[in-house]
Design a protein around this motif. Structure first.
Motif, PDB file in Angstrom:
ATOM      1  N   GLY A 280     -53.700  62.786  19.118  1.00  0.00           N
ATOM      2  CA  GLY A 280     -54.929  62.930  18.349  1.00  0.00           C
ATOM      3  C   GLY A 280     -55.407  61.592  17.833  1.00  0.00           C
ATOM      4  N   VAL A 281     -56.458  61.615  17.036  1.00  0.00           N
ATOM      5  CA  VAL A 281     -57.057  60.409  16.472  1.00  0.00           C
ATOM      6  C   VAL A 281     -57.094  60.532  14.955  1.00  0.00           C
ATOM      7  CG1 VAL A 281     -59.067  58.887  16.453  1.00  0.00           C
ATOM      8  CG2 VAL A 281     -58.517  60.178  18.514  1.00  0.00           C
ATOM      9  N   ALA A 282     -56.743  59.451  14.272  1.00  0.00           N
ATOM     10  CA  ALA A 282     -56.891  59.352  12.818  1.00  0.00           C
ATOM     11  C   ALA A 282     -57.950  58.281  12.554  1.00  0.00           C
ATOM     12  CB  ALA A 282     -55.564  58.982  12.163  1.00  0.00           C
ATOM     13  N   PRO A 283     -59.228  58.679  12.464  1.00  0.00           N
ATOM     14  CA  PRO A 283     -60.318  57.692  12.372  1.00  0.00           C
ATOM     15  C   PRO A 283     -60.230  56.831  11.115  1.00  0.00           C
ATOM     16  CG  PRO A 283     -61.163  59.874  12.914  1.00  0.00           C
ATOM     17  CD  PRO A 283     -59.741  60.051  12.486  1.00  0.00           C
ATOM     18  N   LYS A 284     -60.361  55.517  11.309  1.00  0.00           N
ATOM     19  CA  LYS A 284     -60.443  54.535  10.220  1.00  0.00           C
ATOM     20  C   LYS A 284     -59.365  54.751   9.162  1.00  0.00           C
ATOM     21  CE  LYS A 284     -65.352  53.563  10.887  1.00  0.00           C
ATOM     22  NZ  LYS A 284     -66.674  53.410  10.253  1.00  0.00           N
ATOM     23  N   SER A 285     -58.152  55.016   9.624  1.00  0.00           N
ATOM     24  CA  SER A 285     -57.054  55.319   8.705  1.00  0.00           C
ATOM     25  C   SER A 285     -56.226  54.103   8.329  1.00  0.00           C
ATOM     26  CB  SER A 285     -56.146  56.378   9.330  1.00  0.00           C
ATOM     27  OG  SER A 285     -55.664  55.953  10.599  1.00  0.00           O
ATOM     28  N   LEU A 286     -56.503  52.957   8.944  1.00  0.00           N
ATOM     29  CA  LEU A 286     -55.731  51.741   8.670  1.00  0.00           C
ATOM     30  C   LEU A 286     -56.688  50.600   8.350  1.00  0.00           C
ATOM     31  CD1 LEU A 286     -52.937  50.270   8.735  1.00  0.00           C
ATOM     32  CD2 LEU A 286     -53.427  49.725  11.134  1.00  0.00           C
ATOM     33  N   THR A 287     -56.369  49.837   7.312  1.00  0.00           N
ATOM     34  CA  THR A 287     -57.155  48.657   6.958  1.00  0.00           C
ATOM     35  C   THR A 287     -56.414  47.416   7.443  1.00  0.00           C
ATOM     36  OG1 THR A 287     -58.014  49.777   4.994  1.00  0.00           O
ATOM     37  CG2 THR A 287     -58.286  47.392   5.106  1.00  0.00           C
ATOM     38  N   VAL A 288     -57.089  46.596   8.232  1.00  0.00           N
ATOM     39  CA  VAL A 288     -56.466  45.419   8.845  1.00  0.00           C
ATOM     40  C   VAL A 288     -57.244  44.160   8.489  1.00  0.00           C
ATOM     41  CG1 VAL A 288     -55.543  46.730  10.786  1.00  0.00           C
ATOM     42  CG2 VAL A 288     -57.819  45.694  10.963  1.00  0.00           C
ATOM     43  N   LEU A 289     -56.601  43.025   8.696  1.00  0.00           N
ATOM     44  CA  LEU A 289     -57.279  41.740   8.579  1.00  0.00           C
ATOM     45  C   LEU A 289     -57.848  41.383   9.943  1.00  0.00           C
ATOM     46  CD1 LEU A 289     -54.824  39.729   6.286  1.00  0.00           C
ATOM     47  CD2 LEU A 289     -57.121  40.554   5.717  1.00  0.00           C
ATOM     48  N   MET A 290     -59.171  41.396  10.048  1.00  0.00           N
ATOM     49  CA  MET A 290     -59.870  41.097  11.297  1.00  0.00           C
ATOM     50  C   MET A 290     -60.445  39.689  11.214  1.00  0.00           C
ATOM     51  SD  MET A 290     -61.031  42.140  14.320  1.00  0.00           S
ATOM     52  CE  MET A 290     -61.130  43.938  14.345  1.00  0.00           C
ATOM     53  N   ALA A 291     -60.045  38.833  12.156  1.00  0.00           N
ATOM     54  CA  ALA A 291     -60.570  37.469  12.178  1.00  0.00           C
ATOM     55  C   ALA A 291     -62.026  37.475  12.632  1.00  0.00           C
ATOM     56  CB  ALA A 291     -59.732  36.605  13.112  1.00  0.00           C
TER      57      ALA A 291
END
Length: 308
Positions: A280-291
């Motif tokens: 399945g999909v967990a939409p926008k469930s993780l906050t990451v550091l995006m360069a």
């Protein structure tokens, strides 16, 4: 972010190649601007507990230096918490780190982390367990098994991966299973199935990490030549031009098989899972550091244009 915890796998490729002291010295730059940075070099067996503790700590961000498997542990621990995950590309494939625009060299990665901003991204799930990039059965589980057997190959990491791929091709056979894509069921004969979190391009990079989709790749040509070609195409990214591999998207995928358990290779790690497999999909469930994206070089100005 004022307090950053950095957890490094002391056996990760970059740490071994550059040396722990050089890596730690380069990461000290994360403390610029008044940030408090806690850098810990850990043996592989200590990483799971340290990641779980870091997820519960008072740090604003957790930065993990290791392969896709170590990053998978961190993503699972931080999913839904709002705490920010940073990734250092210290493994072999580094799929997730590449999608976060992290350069392969340690100095470049530190600079990218300093300029990065928090962004919410999707995670996929296998039986409720999150993963950040991909999960496969058949050839892919055999590849993970062979990779473990060839870890520490005397000819180096990348030749070790190539040797593991050859061993996996020799062991892989065709199998029959039922796949349900958003409830649509069909019987499939294949030698490999790959489920990815969002859609990868031919360069094994994802243009977006928040599509809310799974993509399923089914390799059906099990002839010796077809098997070798499909294996090479899946490794190099040329699968979309291979008629023996078909791809489709869904938000829910269920794979059933006559066996009660199956080996899966999920984010590079070998996992024995109960069948059926539920993705399945967990939409926008993780906050990451995006360069930030790399800026295109400015066009050169000819002298005549400059004078004008």
């Amino acid at each position: 972010m004022r307090r950053i915890l950095v957890l490094l796998n002391e056996r990760a490729g970059t740490v071994v190649d550059r040396g722990p002291e050089a890596v730690t010295a380069a990461l000290a730059a994360l403390g610029e601007g008044g940030r408090a940075v806690d850098i810990r070099m850990l043996p592989p067996k200590a990483m799971p507990a340290a990641i779980a503790e870091g997820a519960r700590s008072s740090h604003d961000a957790l930065v993990v230096g290791g392969g896709d498997g170590s990053v998978n542990l961190a993503a699972s621990a931080l999913a839904g918490t709002g705490k920010v995950l940073g990734v250092l590309p210290f493994g072999t494939m580094n799929l997730f780190a590449r999608d976060l625009r992290m350069p392969a060299d340690i100095e470049g990665a530190v600079t990218a982390l300093q300029a990065a901003t928090p962004q919410a991204v999707d995670l996929a799930t296998l039986d409720g367990r999150p993963f950040h990039s991909l999960s496969g059965i058949g050839f892919f589980s055999q590849m993970a098994r062979a990779r473990e057997e060839t870890r520490g190959h005397p000819l180096g990491r990348f030749l070790g991966v190539a040797w593991a791929a050859l061993k996996a091709l020799r062991r892989t056979g065709k199998f029959r299973f039922e796949v349900a894509l958003d409830g649509r069921r069909e019987i499939v004969d294949a030698f490999a199935v790959l489920v990815t979190n969002n859609r990868f391009g031919v360069d094994w990079r994802r243009p977006r990490l928040d599509e809310g989709l799974l993509e399923v790749h089914i390799a059906e040509d099990a002839s010796t030549l077809g098997l070798a070609r499909a294996g090479a195409d899946l490794v190099t990214g040329g699968w979309r031009d291979n008629p023996g591999i078909r791809s489709t998207t869904a938000r829910e995928v269920t794979i059933s098989h006559v066996r009660r358990r199956a080996w899966t290779a999920t984010d590079g790690e070998l996992i024995r899972a109960d069948v059926p497999l539920h993705y399945g999909v967990a939409p926008k469930s993780l906050t990451v550091l995006m360069a930030p994206p790399e800026e295109a070089p400015a066009p050169a100005v000819r002298p005549a244009e400059a004078e004008a």
